[in-house]
Write a protein that holds these residues in place. Sequence first.
Motif, PDB file in Angstrom:
ATOM      1  N   SER A   1      10.633  -2.929  -3.761  1.00  0.00           N
ATOM      2  CA  SER A   1      10.276  -1.510  -3.849  1.00  0.00           C
ATOM      3  C   SER A   1      11.123  -0.807  -4.902  1.00  0.00           C
ATOM      4  CB  SER A   1      10.456  -0.841  -2.481  1.00  0.00           C
ATOM      5  OG  SER A   1      11.809  -0.941  -2.044  1.00  0.00           O
ATOM      6  N   GLN A   2      12.434  -1.094  -4.928  1.00  0.00           N
ATOM      7  CA  GLN A   2      13.283  -0.484  -5.954  1.00  0.00           C
ATOM      8  C   GLN A   2      12.926  -1.001  -7.341  1.00  0.00           C
ATOM      9  OE1 GLN A   2      17.476  -0.509  -5.484  1.00  0.00           O
ATOM     10  NE2 GLN A   2      17.479   0.625  -3.541  1.00  0.00           N
TER      11      GLN A   2
ATOM     12  N   GLN B   1      10.013  -1.810  -8.470  1.00  0.00           N
ATOM     13  CA  GLN B   1       8.827  -1.091  -8.939  1.00  0.00           C
ATOM     14  C   GLN B   1       9.179   0.305  -9.469  1.00  0.00           C
ATOM     15  OE1 GLN B   1       6.363  -1.489  -5.308  1.00  0.00           O
ATOM     16  NE2 GLN B   1       4.819  -2.458  -6.634  1.00  0.00           N
TER      17      GLN B   1
ATOM     18  N   ASP C   1       6.724   8.019  -3.775  1.00  0.00           N
ATOM     19  CA  ASP C   1       7.693   8.135  -2.683  1.00  0.00           C
ATOM     20  C   ASP C   1       8.990   8.746  -3.223  1.00  0.00           C
ATOM     21  OD1 ASP C   1       9.364   7.881  -0.522  1.00  0.00           O
ATOM     22  OD2 ASP C   1       8.714   5.854  -0.005  1.00  0.00           O
TER      23      ASP C   1
ATOM     24  N   ALA D   1      12.235   7.272  -1.537  1.00  0.00           N
ATOM     25  CA  ALA D   1      12.606   5.951  -2.055  1.00  0.00           C
ATOM     26  C   ALA D   1      13.210   6.060  -3.450  1.00  0.00           C
ATOM     27  CB  ALA D   1      11.378   5.036  -2.077  1.00  0.00           C
TER      28      ALA D   1
END
Length: 552
Positions: free
Chosen positions: A196-197, A199, A259, A262
């Motif tokens: 996720s990070q 991306q 997000d 995030a």
Amino acid sequence: MIDIIIAAATLLLKLNVLLIVASIIPLGLTFINRKTKRVDFKSLQIIHRSAIVVACLGPFIAFTMSSVFAPKNIFKPAIQIAPSTQITADNRLLSKVPTITVSPNANKSVAANQTIAILSLGSLLLILTLCFAVYRVSRVVRDRRKLVALRQGGITTRKIGRVELLVHPEIDIPFAARLKNQALVFLPQHLLQNWSQLQLVVRHELQHHRQGDLVWNSLLEIVRIYCGWNPLVLYWINRIEENDELACDESLLGRRSFDSLAYATCLFEVAKTIHQQHARFSSAHNHGATFKLAGTAGMAVSPHFLKRRIEMTFQHRKYISRLSMIAIAFAITVTTALAAWAGEGLVSDRRIGFAQAQQLAKRAQNDTGIPIVINKRVLHWLNLATGTPRARFYIRNTLKRMRNYDSMIEGKLKAANLTLDLFAVPAVESGYQNTEGMTSAGIWQFIPSTARTYGLRVDDQMDERLDTAKLTDAAVAYFTNLVRIFDGDWHLALLSYNAGESRVRDIVKEAGHRDVFRMADEGRLTKTENQDYVPKVLATLIILRNPDLVKD
């Protein structure tokens, strides 16, 4: 060599001044935005970039504008005073007062001191620029070599359009870069463990390429090379780079389904990594990701700035319209261009010293012409007319216009047995522009009463001052009488042409001498009579005999 030093120092000074002028509004908006949060960073980016481009092109803009909007007359002569009485041979000043010459030693020392001061300041500026340029160029070369090494040691994971993603084990902070025509994104290896990070980081670095930040960073590096000694310019560049990061954040946060939490967490992790890097910065094999490599763009600037970016992700922003920002950018462009144009006529890139002026005057002197004296007043106007590109452009155009009248004027002056040095008078009066003003008109700039005294018709139906042949006849007759009145003293004749012969006769009798320069120093000549009129004519006469002085 002296001209080269002065020209180079002047160009650098202009560039730095224009950069400071151009930075005022962008930095002001940046400060306002920190307090009010009402300006979007994309608009600020447009403003910053517009301002820095116009400032860098300022000297070229100044030259173009000076060519288009040349000054009407750089000498700005005062209004002539009409002769109070009809001139006849009996008005001659019968008793000739001995001319008192002024010693040039004091003027020479002043001019020498001014030249030394200008050369010293110019040399200091060039040395400072050279030292910082060498430092900055060496750093750029070093950082480019590091990028090449990172490129060779990295592992290409994939390509997104024209951008190549690389993973390198020795990189701790992600960043975007360009090598030749290849767009690159360097990623630390530990990000592969957090999809996720990864991306979010990739999307951020790709946004740098979309915004063209890498191209602009190259321009900023060039500005750093030339202006590295100027703390105000460096401060502005740092704010520009920070704004580019915030513009990237803003673009990402404005997308749907992005997000924010995030992303804030990702920025926090980067800040923590930077803090850890500071703790081990003295380690032997650090590739310098803590301090941004020259020409790159990335998520890391400083922990304090990252804190600000984290706070921004949770703030609701009310933006000023983008159209307003574009209007401000246009205003900056116009303001900086006008500042460049105005400065073109104020900053001298050439200077003639006293000794050189004496040599020029010696070449210009005609045995039967107007005596050429070199003193501080003549030297001032000589440098004013030759010291800036704008002034030289005006004088060159004056010389071109003079060719339209030279055969006619020469014939009339020779027929009256007057010196051809009088060609300098219309150059000072009008720049050989046959125009009509509120009070004076024609290339010799006669006022109505003087024109009528010498047989010219000036009324609502006709103005014969605009007939250059008739006006030249009147000027020849006027100077013939003035020379006769003042017993061949050309300096007094020239002063009388501007101030009126009756007034000059009174000043001569009151002063007890015939030295017009001493009269000016003693305060006997008022502003209306233009105490610098004779120096202007003498300076112009030197230029007419030495036209190379106004070549670029």
